[in-house]
Design a protein around this motif. Structure first.
Motif, PDB file in Angstrom:
ATOM      1  N   LEU A  96      86.410   2.763  76.174  1.00  0.00           N
ATOM      2  CA  LEU A  96      85.526   3.325  75.651  1.00  0.00           C
ATOM      3  C   LEU A  96      84.901   4.325  75.332  1.00  0.00           C
ATOM      4  CD1 LEU A  96      83.402  -0.341  76.963  1.00  0.00           C
ATOM      5  CD2 LEU A  96      84.060   0.567  74.626  1.00  0.00           C
ATOM      6  N   ASN A 109      81.678  -8.216  65.873  1.00  0.00           N
ATOM      7  CA  ASN A 109      80.810  -6.543  65.839  1.00  0.00           C
ATOM      8  C   ASN A 109      81.446  -5.998  67.035  1.00  0.00           C
ATOM      9  OD1 ASN A 109      80.392  -4.389  64.691  1.00  0.00           O
ATOM     10  ND2 ASN A 109      79.010  -5.003  65.023  1.00  0.00           N
ATOM     11  N   PRO A 110      82.329  -6.278  67.629  1.00  0.00           N
ATOM     12  CA  PRO A 110      82.991  -5.822  69.168  1.00  0.00           C
ATOM     13  C   PRO A 110      82.985  -3.921  68.842  1.00  0.00           C
ATOM     14  CG  PRO A 110      85.136  -6.995  67.938  1.00  0.00           C
ATOM     15  CD  PRO A 110      83.949  -6.854  67.150  1.00  0.00           C
ATOM     16  N   ASP A 111      82.956  -3.428  70.288  1.00  0.00           N
ATOM     17  CA  ASP A 111      83.379  -2.616  70.237  1.00  0.00           C
ATOM     18  C   ASP A 111      84.809  -1.946  70.732  1.00  0.00           C
ATOM     19  OD1 ASP A 111      80.923  -0.516  69.124  1.00  0.00           O
ATOM     20  OD2 ASP A 111      80.262  -1.943  71.540  1.00  0.00           O
ATOM     21  N   ILE A 112      86.034  -3.097  71.566  1.00  0.00           N
ATOM     22  CA  ILE A 112      86.400  -3.020  71.896  1.00  0.00           C
ATOM     23  C   ILE A 112      87.038  -4.540  71.786  1.00  0.00           C
ATOM     24  CG2 ILE A 112      85.438  -3.372  74.562  1.00  0.00           C
ATOM     25  CD1 ILE A 112      88.108  -1.065  75.169  1.00  0.00           C
ATOM     26  N   ILE A 136      88.197  -0.594  66.124  1.00  0.00           N
ATOM     27  CA  ILE A 136      88.069  -1.446  66.799  1.00  0.00           C
ATOM     28  C   ILE A 136      89.142  -1.583  68.205  1.00  0.00           C
ATOM     29  CG2 ILE A 136      86.834  -3.728  67.955  1.00  0.00           C
ATOM     30  CD1 ILE A 136      86.563  -4.778  65.288  1.00  0.00           C
ATOM     31  N   LYS A 137      88.559  -0.678  68.775  1.00  0.00           N
ATOM     32  CA  LYS A 137      89.283  -0.375  70.116  1.00  0.00           C
ATOM     33  C   LYS A 137      90.334  -1.797  70.262  1.00  0.00           C
ATOM     34  CE  LYS A 137      87.711   3.932  71.813  1.00  0.00           C
ATOM     35  NZ  LYS A 137      88.305   4.688  71.135  1.00  0.00           N
ATOM     36  N   CYS A 182      91.454  -5.441  62.860  1.00  0.00           N
ATOM     37  CA  CYS A 182      91.165  -4.378  64.609  1.00  0.00           C
ATOM     38  C   CYS A 182      90.903  -3.055  64.210  1.00  0.00           C
ATOM     39  CB  CYS A 182      91.108  -5.397  65.425  1.00  0.00           C
ATOM     40  SG  CYS A 182      90.270  -6.574  66.595  1.00  0.00           S
ATOM     41  N   SER A 219      74.465  -3.808  74.775  1.00  0.00           N
ATOM     42  CA  SER A 219      76.061  -2.772  74.134  1.00  0.00           C
ATOM     43  C   SER A 219      76.444  -1.723  75.875  1.00  0.00           C
ATOM     44  CB  SER A 219      75.192  -1.909  73.478  1.00  0.00           C
ATOM     45  OG  SER A 219      76.157  -0.167  73.226  1.00  0.00           O
ATOM     46  N   PRO A 220      77.268  -2.077  75.245  1.00  0.00           N
ATOM     47  CA  PRO A 220      78.760  -1.992  74.465  1.00  0.00           C
ATOM     48  C   PRO A 220      79.128  -2.856  74.351  1.00  0.00           C
ATOM     49  CG  PRO A 220      80.160  -0.914  76.439  1.00  0.00           C
ATOM     50  CD  PRO A 220      78.913  -1.442  77.128  1.00  0.00           C
ATOM     51  N   ARG A 221      79.755  -3.214  73.505  1.00  0.00           N
ATOM     52  CA  ARG A 221      80.143  -4.835  72.847  1.00  0.00           C
ATOM     53  C   ARG A 221      81.478  -5.273  72.778  1.00  0.00           C
ATOM     54  NH1 ARG A 221      76.208  -7.379  69.354  1.00  0.00           N
ATOM     55  NH2 ARG A 221      77.264  -8.887  68.627  1.00  0.00           N
ATOM     56  N   ILE A 222      81.897  -5.807  73.842  1.00  0.00           N
ATOM     57  CA  ILE A 222      83.452  -6.103  74.485  1.00  0.00           C
ATOM     58  C   ILE A 222      83.812  -8.309  74.410  1.00  0.00           C
ATOM     59  CG2 ILE A 222      84.747  -6.254  76.589  1.00  0.00           C
ATOM     60  CD1 ILE A 222      82.601  -4.283  77.794  1.00  0.00           C
TER      61      ILE A 222
END
Length: 437
Positions: free
Chosen positions: A430, A127-130, A151-152, A146, A53-56
């Protein structure tokens, strides 16, 4: 309504593209590795191995975009040591390069086709954060999903070539809505920023941040790579070498004729031809034979243990060797420019301190061309005759050749820093930018 029409067009297009892919897989061997993952057939273990984490999620279409992504991913790894960084590509050559060049990524996957069920499945798995597209890679269903899931999205190294701009502008009403789903766009140049604005992107989202490829190339041009390729090709230090890189159909015969002329003045000169598409290696060998050269060897042959044994022409028919090959050059021609292809990456030879010659079709690299020509390290030629004349003139004046090449190298080196700006932009999106960075 517009997105529904887009999906209907995709459905219709599938009837043409599925047979196309089938023929390519069956007879040319292309897409065999990527076609399954592109349709969402990714083993569950691939997703299970995506830990941290984070997931990029960084997406680089092919080889050129991977070059830009490499220093950004490296810096993200410094900022987020525990991050899960997923790097996707659209092409198999890009995937091969990514695995070799971008060692700081956690996982490597193929980007899915923009089919709703496929897109949803792969986004669920990663499952990305961005999501970070490199350059202007916009697929409506993917971007929309997204956006709907929070999702950014932060685009880096954003650019729009004149050809792409004309195509986007025709359907601006559609792309305006999709592109404004992107939270932040880092553009390479003011020209790219203005084109994005003309397509309806909110100007407050666009920031001119430079070209991350400068960072990658400046860092990569080291003596170890040069010595490695020289040993592999059995080329001695100081040997005269004409490198024709990223050539397209219609250019190989031109550079072979130029080489034939150069041999009259420099009979010990060698030639390295690197076709833009490696599968054209056989066609290049045939053209060389037609030109009277029966002493050629391919990189595939060398990789199998063959020795160059004095053969004058080397055809590099594999991925990942072009940048290194430029290090051996006395003179460089960069292809995709004597035919209407928009040019290829002239920064690669410039990073090695080589003067670069190219044709008039450089629409996709106008900023690079302008900056390189200001130093004298880049020269536009109109045809094979002019290519020969300019090369001969420079080779007969080695001091000028060296001075102009070094000026180009210094331009590349002094243009670094964009990768850091992009990494920080991602971190700010993020909202986890560490104080140390």
């Amino acid at each position: 309504m517009a997105i529904s029409f887009y999906n209907m067009l995709l459905f219709i297009a599938a009837f043409f593209f599925i047979p196309f892919f089938a023929v390519k897989i069956l007879f040319a061997g292309k897409y065999r590795k990527s076609i399954g993952p592109k349709f969402g057939f990714v083993p569950q273990r691939v997703f299970e191995e995506m830990k941290g984490s984070p997931r990029i999620w960084v997406h680089a279409v092919s080889v050129g975009e991977v070059t830009a992504a490499a220093p950004i991913v490296s810096l993200l790894r410094e900022i987020y040591p525990e991050a899960c960084i997923v790097l996707s590509t659209s092409t198999e050559t890009g995937q091969e390069m990514a695995r070799r060049l971008v060692t700081d990524a956690t996982s490597y996957i193929y980007y899915p086709l923009d089919i709703l069920p496929v897109v949803k499945k792969i986004i669920d798995g990663v499952n990305p954060d961005i999501f970070v597209p490199v350059e202007t890679e916009i697929w409506p269903n993917f971007i929309r999903i997204c956006s709907e899931r929070g999702i950014k999205i932060a685009m880096v190294n954003g650019r729009i070539s004149p050809r792409s701009f004309r195509q986007y502008r025709k359907t601006r009403f559609f792309w305006k809505r999709i592109m404004n789903m992107i939270g932040t766009i880092g553009a390479i140049s003011a020209i790219d920023a203005s084109r994005l604005g003309a397509l309806g992107v909110d100007p407050s989202k666009i920031h001119v941040m430079g070209n991350a490829k400068y960072d990658s190339l400046a860092a990569g041009a080291d003596d170890f790579l040069r010595d490695e390729i020289a040993a592999k090709l059995d080329i001695s230090p100081g040997a005269k070498v004409f490198v024709a890189g990223s050539t397209h159909e219609g250019e190989d015969d031109v550079v072979l004729k130029v080489y034939r002329g150069l041999l009259e003045r420099y009979p010990d000169m060698l030639m390295i031809i690197v076709p833009r598409h490696p599968e054209r290696g056989g066609a290049v060998l045939s053209l060389a034979s037609d030109e009277g050269f029966d002493d050629c060897i391919t990189m595939t042959g060398i990789n199998r243990g063959e020795r160059r044994a004095g053969r004058r022409i080397i055809v590099i028919d594999v991925i990942g060797e072009l940048f290194k090959a430029y290090s051996l050059a006395t003179m460089v021609f960069c292809g995709g420019s004597l035919v209407p292809r928009g040019g290829q990456n002239i920064l690669e030879p410039a990073a090695w301190g080589k003067v670069v010659l190219y044709g008039p079709s450089m629409e996709d690299f106008m900023d690079e061309r302008e900056r390189l020509e200001m130093t004298g390290g880049g020269i536009t030629i109109s045809d094979g005759n002019e290519l020969f004349d300019e090369m001969l003139k420079l080779m007969e004046d080695p001091e000028t050749l060296h001075r102009k090449g070094e000026a180009g190298r210094e331009m590349v080196a002094s243009s670094t820093g964009a990768a850091q700006r992009y990494a920080e932009m991602i971190a700010k999106n993020l909202e986890l930018l560490s104080p140390e960075s």
